[in-house]
Design an enzyme around this catalytic site. Structure first.
Site, mmCIF file in Angstrom:
data_model
loop_
_atom_site.group_PDB
_atom_site.id
_atom_site.type_symbol
_atom_site.label_atom_id
_atom_site.label_comp_id
_atom_site.label_asym_id
_atom_site.label_seq_id
_atom_site.Cartn_x
_atom_site.Cartn_y
_atom_site.Cartn_z
ATOM 1 C CG ASP A 1 -1.984 -2.889 9.885
ATOM 2 O OD1 ASP A 1 -2.281 -1.687 9.988
ATOM 3 O OD2 ASP A 1 -2.479 -3.639 9.010
ATOM 4 C CG ASP B 1 -5.912 0.824 7.614
ATOM 5 O OD1 ASP B 1 -7.064 0.875 7.125
ATOM 6 O OD2 ASP B 1 -5.463 -0.190 8.176
ATOM 7 C CG ASP C 1 -3.277 -4.195 4.549
ATOM 8 O OD1 ASP C 1 -3.203 -2.978 4.262
ATOM 9 O OD2 ASP C 1 -4.232 -4.686 5.171
ATOM 10 C CG HIS D 1 -1.119 -0.204 5.726
ATOM 11 N ND1 HIS D 1 -0.931 1.013 6.341
ATOM 12 C CD2 HIS D 1 -1.991 -0.883 6.505
ATOM 13 C CE1 HIS D 1 -1.678 1.061 7.441
ATOM 14 N NE2 HIS D 1 -2.331 -0.074 7.561
ATOM 15 C CG HIS E 1 -4.480 2.032 12.012
ATOM 16 N ND1 HIS E 1 -3.291 2.543 11.554
ATOM 17 C CD2 HIS E 1 -4.726 0.948 11.254
ATOM 18 C CE1 HIS E 1 -2.846 1.799 10.565
ATOM 19 N NE2 HIS E 1 -3.690 0.816 10.359
HETATM 20 ZN ZN LIG Z 1 -3.675 -0.712 9.027
#
Ligand SMILES: [Zn+2]
Length: 1187
Positions: A210, A322, A459, A208, A603
């Site tokens: 971000d 998420d 993550d 994951h 997000h």
């Molecule tokens: Zn995230």
């Protein structure tokens, strides 16, 4: 007649095409069907690959078939309508179109702008300009076809599970479930699995990433993500049993720029082999609470376009592990993009538990307004607390953590449950496999099939080579062991989401003959999310509101720039006079803006949950893109307004016009440009209406002189009001004046007005009014004002100073200058509308409010609203009250406009809470509306859903996202707050509306960001308030069952005008250009032009970004409630009939393709003259080809 013939030919061609497809379909899968299970297992690799290709083709064909079936259905209904109309039975499509031709100036005409005549007459008709006198007595009202009221009164197709019922039912208790804390002790009977009925486990490795959170997007890439992707190619190539999924295209894009051709080929090979799958394929994994569907769509289209142009990949499965609460809008968008399946994770723990008990974690997600089941989207909900390894293999995190081989002893990462993983070897493999299988089996008890999905990641995982080795080799040993022991009845392997969903659908089909027949349907959404205890994630609906507002500003500019740019290109093509250099230079700016807006939909972006420096990075990107969109807008406008477009001399860096809103810094509000007027010289101002309906609205420009005359595009002087510009409490500027007037702008148009100075004694007092000024201040001295303002005094209630009014409404203020009542001029009805600003504090606990969580100490308390400083500025066109209290400058505006902006009140709060500590500020209205415990809020500006305020839930659980509006209503009245920016909202008691404005929190709330929210700024909060009376004898939506509600047409119009204001372009270079330009066509009242977006060519080494010769047109037919009048609108509804030829008469080729929503799949080909029949609430995409 022509329409009918072409439609028939079209239908015929389509039927033929469908039959060919059907033939192929029937032929294709037979080999596969007749093959036994063993035969399939013994297939060679190449056979299996071929099989995979065949399966892919089959899937494609099925998809095409679905599209074609839908199109045939539509054609059939059209043919039926046409036959009917030919027989004069009813108002068919033809008649409707003829009618609308007469109502609107629908023909392509660049010279004159018509359609504004009616209001024009009023503008200088009676010549009265005294305060409060009626100026506009003929407000136009939308013409609504009776049939268009049916939809909002029709009950939707009931779903098996309705989230409202679930909420009614659940106690929302939180008992300790043991190992699975939020669940229960799962048991199973091992006999349920047999040699023919094995547990099929798909372990899905994922990472994951971000795009911005603790680090910026670029820093994450440089320091982590690029290594993950590099390793991915290397380590997947080792063994074709290894699989991996990837979601964020923004990172693929950065990486693609750095890798060799060989690596690119290797990536494509991994995709072809099915070892790598791109899931969702958006630019980011977008937030679903604060984001608007325009931006959600935009970031998905950007991702999918990039994938198509660079990887030839088409995602088919959604992956949202998420985002903090899940919206049904996302399910709708994915469905219409052609996706088959989706997965979600962050859902309230009580709902997860309930669904797990009912085996409803997999369901067909249906839209709350769907009268059939065409929106059903297959959805998998993850059952446990998190998407990390401890919470994905089964119910016991202590066990699952031991199968996260990234945490092997010595790695520096440990298991919080204090039992470390062990490397798998011959000695322990049997016991470890059985231990893991036990978790798999328990997890499988929560689902309806024997196919089990087990994500394996976290993550930024799989960064280092040894992590890949540890996870893949240890798991492979476990799988090999499991699979070689028939008595275990398990088939375990690495998989992608496609692998999982394919197996699941096969199993469902074998037991129900329908590949999703096993599963219940569900309607509703998953807000407000709680991950544990009373920790509701309703704080982020409001966190960092300055940037939430900036997001919507960019959305407006981007949409406006896209449309104007596409029409500039279309014009160039129709004249065969391209300007490639200018075109591509502006295209780059547009693409950068798309990506920057896309990035912010992440997000941790629009949600306001990143670290301060990351927030600043996003904000700088938003700012640059606003500026660039302004540039695209002004360049395109200049081209379109040029007389001789054929010999246009393009200068890409020139500023022909500057937008009157200047965005200078990423942390300041925009400033308004002053138009410097020089004697004897007219300045020109061009107004851009990007909406596909004509609109009348009040606009305000700032000039250097109060002695002026404003002329419209026909050179006719228009009525103006001149207001003072306050420099501070005591001083009024003598060199700046706000000049307001009403403009009437046709659909998608540029209209140029001129303003020039006149001698002070030559001012036409019939046309120019100088505002009356009333003040209440500290010093007790009247401010010194320029001499033009002759009516300056202290505010006094006796003199009626505390009333703001226009032709429709009166806003009656209390002694302190705040609204208390709104009164309607017609009918004289009053509605209590007491405003109060309130504040929340934080709990004195270990767990406190932060960027994500809202954990108030108690109900809010009012802040001091007495002894206010007050200014009331009134005139015939605009009246406003400005009240200063601690932390808020509250502006209430009443506009005397015949358009939607004249039908309600505008509220602008300038909020500054930088001096506070653990402080959350909300605006609350107290009304007489008997809404009891029910209110309504929107999802992503796309749809409105019912919300119930529950006493069994804590206050913070009753807060919901308000991406664009909320309302309360009873049998008589609806009161709506329409919002320019996304914020949190609630209706905590009957009659109340509440919106959170800003939050300042001194501590972290333990969700990873590791800081409080202390970077508050002076922030604008912009709202429009509507009080609407229900029409008698008309059923409103309350007669409808279920969750869905619909705004009135007026509310739709008012929201569209807030988000897509009329842009003001100030001419900087004297130009002998046209006075006006317009597209020529209009759309019905209920059809919104979402975007007209120029597509990109595949990149070449010479041009990474260049404009393709086609554009994507997106339309949304909104659902609206007929139970209210629709004043302020100059448009009609016609049953959703749209002919692209009427909209783009002179532009684009006759061949048009209806597309899936993100343009991944080409649907039916049609002609521009085909009459489309748009269904309420649906979005449509078309590919237009330039001439
Ligand atoms: Zn995230």
């Amino acid at each position: 007649m022509r329409l009918r013939m072409s439609s028939m030919v079209f239908a015929g061609t389509l039927l033929l095409a469908t039959m060919i497809l059907l033939h192929q379909l029937i032929n294709l899968p037979t080999d596969q069907q007749h093959m036994s299970h063993q035969e399939r297992q013994h297939m060679s690799n190449s056979e299996r690959k071929e099989m995979g290709v065949l399966e892919m083709r089959l899937k494609r064909l099925e998809q095409d078939l679905q599209y074609n079936q839908k199109a045939i259905g539509e054609i059939k209904s059209l043919v039926r309508q046409l036959t009917d109309s030919a027989n004069n039975i009813n108002d068919g499509a033809n008649t409707v179109l003829e009618k609308s031709d007469k109502v609107f100036p629908n023909k392509f005409d660049r010279k004159t702008v018509e359609g504004g005549g009616k209001d024009e007459g009023n503008q200088h008709g009676d010549g009265v300009h005294t305060v409060g006198k009626v100026l506009y007595n003929t407000t136009s009202v939308a013409k609504i076809q009776q049939d268009d009221c049916i939809f909002s009164q029709t009950s939707p197709m009931p779903a098996d599970i309705q989230m409202q019922n679930v909420y009614d039912l659940l106690p929302f208790d939180n008992p300790d479930g043991g190992a699975w804390k939020q669940g229960w002790d799962i048991t199973y009977d091992a006999k349920q699995w047999t040699p023919d009925n094995k547990l099929k486990v798909f372990v899905i490795p994922h990472s994951h990433n971000d795009p911005g959170w603790i680090k910026t997007y670029e820093r994450y890439f440089e320091e982590q993500t690029k290594f993950i992707l590099d390793r991915m190619v290397e380590k997947l190539s080792v063994d074709n049993k290894r699989k991996f999924i990837w979601a964020e295209v923004s990172y693929l894009y950065l990486w693609w720029e750095t890798i060799s051709e060989e690596t690119k080929t290797a990536v494509k090979r991994l995709l072809d082999r099915g070892q790598l799958e791109i899931v969702t394929g958006g630019w980011v994994m977008n937030d679903e609470a604060s984001s608007h569907y325009f931006a959600m769509l935009e970031q998905m289209v950007e991702g999918h376009e990039w994938l198509k142009n660079n990887l030839e990949a088409k995602p088919n499965n959604g992956w949202a592990i998420d985002p903090f609460g899940m919206s049904s809008t996302m399910a709708y968008l994915l469905k219409r993009m052609g996706f088959e399946n989706m997965l979600i994770q962050r859902v309230h723990y009580s709902i997860k538990k309930h669904f797990a008990k009912e085996k409803s974690l997999e369901f067909k997600w249906r839209q709350i307004w769907d009268t059939g089941s065409t929106t059903d989207m297959f959805c998998h909900m993850m059952p446990f607390y998190s998407y990390d390894v401890p919470h994905t293999c089964g119910p016991d995190p202590k066990v699952c953590c031991q199968f996260d081989f990234r945490r092997l002893p010595g790695s520096g990462v440990t298991c919080p449950w204090r039992v470390a993983p062990q490397p798998i070897n011959n000695l322990n493999v049997d016991s470890r496999a059985k231990m893991l299988l036990d978790q798999y089996r328990k997890k499988a008890q929560l689902y309806r099939t024997n196919v089990l999905l087990v994500p394996l990641g976290d993550d930024f995982r799989y960064e280092h080579a040894d992590e890949w080795d540890k996870q893949f080799t240890n798991y492979q040993k476990l799988f090999d062991h499991m699979n070689s022991h028939p008595d275990l009845h398990v088939q375990a392997q690495f998989g992608t989401l496609s692998d999982y969903f394919r197996a699941l659908r096969e199993e469902s089909q074998s037991s129900t003959s329908d590949d999703v027949g096993l599963f219940p349907s569900l309607s509703g959404d998953f807000f407000t999310y709680a991950d544990r205890d009373d920790h509701y994630w309703s704080g982020y609906y409001t966190s960092r509101p300055f940037y939430k507002n900036l997001d919507r500003v960019l959305e407006g500019y981007l949409r406006g720039a896209e449309i104007l740019y596409s029409l500039m290109l279309a014009t160039q093509s129709s004249l065969e006079a391209q300007q490639p250099q200018l075109t591509n230079q502006l295209m780059k700016q547009l693409v950068e803006a798309r990506r920057n807006l896309g990035l912010f939909q992440h997000h941790d972006g629009i949600t306001g949950t990143s670290k301060d420096h990351v927030v600043i990075d996003y904000a700088k990107k938003l700012l640059v893109s606003i500026q660039q969109c302004q540039n695209v807008m002004q360049q395109s406008a200049n081209y379109l307004l040029t007389f001789n477009q054929r010999s246009y001399h393009a200068e890409g860096t020139k500023v022909y016009y500057s937008l009157d809103e200047t965005y200078e810094e990423h942390y300041t509000m925009p400033s308004k440009q002053v138009i410097e007027l020089h004697e004897g010289q007219a300045s020109h101002i061009t107004f851009y209406n990007s909406l596909a309906q004509a609109r009348s609205e009040l606009v305000t420009i700032r000039t250097s002189s109060p002695y002026i005359q404003v002329r419209n595009e026909h050179e006719t002087p228009v009525r103006c009001q001149v207001d003072p510009v306050f420099e501070d409490e005591g001083t009024v500027s003598s060199s700046q004046f706000d000049v307001s007037f009403v403009i009437t702008a046709p659909a998608v148009s540029l209209t140029t007005f001129s303003v020039q100075t006149v001698a002070p004694d030559a001012v036409d007092t019939n046309l120019i009014s100088y505002a009356a000024i009333r003040v209440r201040n500290k010093g007790g001295v009247l401010p010194s004002t320029p001499a033009v303002f002759t009516d300056v005094a202290f505010a006094s209630e006796e003199n009626g100073d505390m009333v703001l009014k226009n032709s429709n409404i009166e806003a009656i203020l209390n002694t302190n200058g705040f609204i208390k009542t709104i009164k309607y001029v017609k009918g004289g009805k009053s509605q209590k509308l007491d405003i109060e600003f309130v504040k929340y504090g934080v709990k004195n606990h270990r767990e406190t409010s932060g960027a994500y969580l809202f954990l108030p100490d108690k109900d809010a308390v009012p802040i001091d609203m007495s002894n206010t400083l007050l200014k009331v500025i009134r005139g015939p066109l605009l009246s406003r009250a400005i009240v200063i209290i601690q932390n808020v400058a509250h502006n209430l505006l009443v506009k005397n406009s015949p358009g939607v902006d004249g039908m309600g009140l505008d509220i602008v709060n300038i909020v500054d809470i930088t001096k506070e500590r653990n402080y959350e500020l909300a605006m609350r209205f107290y009304t007489d509306v008997q809404n009891k415990d029910v209110f309504y809020s929107d999802l992503n500006g796309f749809q409105v859903t019912k919300r119930v305020t529950y006493k069994k839930l804590p206050l913070q659980a009753n807060y919901y996202p308000m991406p664009s509006q909320m309302f309360i209503e009873d049998d008589h009245t609806r009161i709506s707050i329409l919002s320019k920016q996304p914020l949190g909202c609630a209706s905590l008691r009957s009659g109340e509306l509440e919106v959170m404005l800003d939050r300042r929190l001194n501590q972290d709330d333990n969700r990873g960001v590791g800081q409080g929210v202390l970077d508050n700024l002076r922030t604008p909060n912009i709202f429009r308030l509507l009080v609407e009376e229900k029409l008698i004898n008309k059923e409103s939506h309350t007669s409808r069952d279920g969750q869905a509600a619909f705004p009135s047409l007026l509310a739709h119009g008012a929201v569209h005008s807030l988000l897509n204001p009329i842009y003001t372009l100030i001419q900087k270079v004297p130009s002998p250009g046209r006075q006006s330009w317009l597209l020529g066509g209009v759309l019905p009242c209920d059809v919104h032009l979402v975007n007209l977006r120029t597509m990109q060519n595949e990149p070449t080494p010479a041009a990474k970004i260049s404009a393709a010769s086609n554009a994507a047109l997106t339309l949304h037919r909104v659902g609206f409630d007929c139970g209210f009048a629709a004043p302020g609108l100059n448009c009609s509804t016609n049953g959703g009939k749209v002919r692209l030829e009427d909209l783009f008469t002179a532009y684009y080729s006759d061949r048009v393709f209806q597309m899936s929503l993100s343009l991944m799949y080409e649907g039916v080909e049609m002609t521009k003259s085909y009459t489309l029949s748009l269904q309420p609430m649906e979005l449509y995409a078309f590919k237009l080809q330039r001439l």
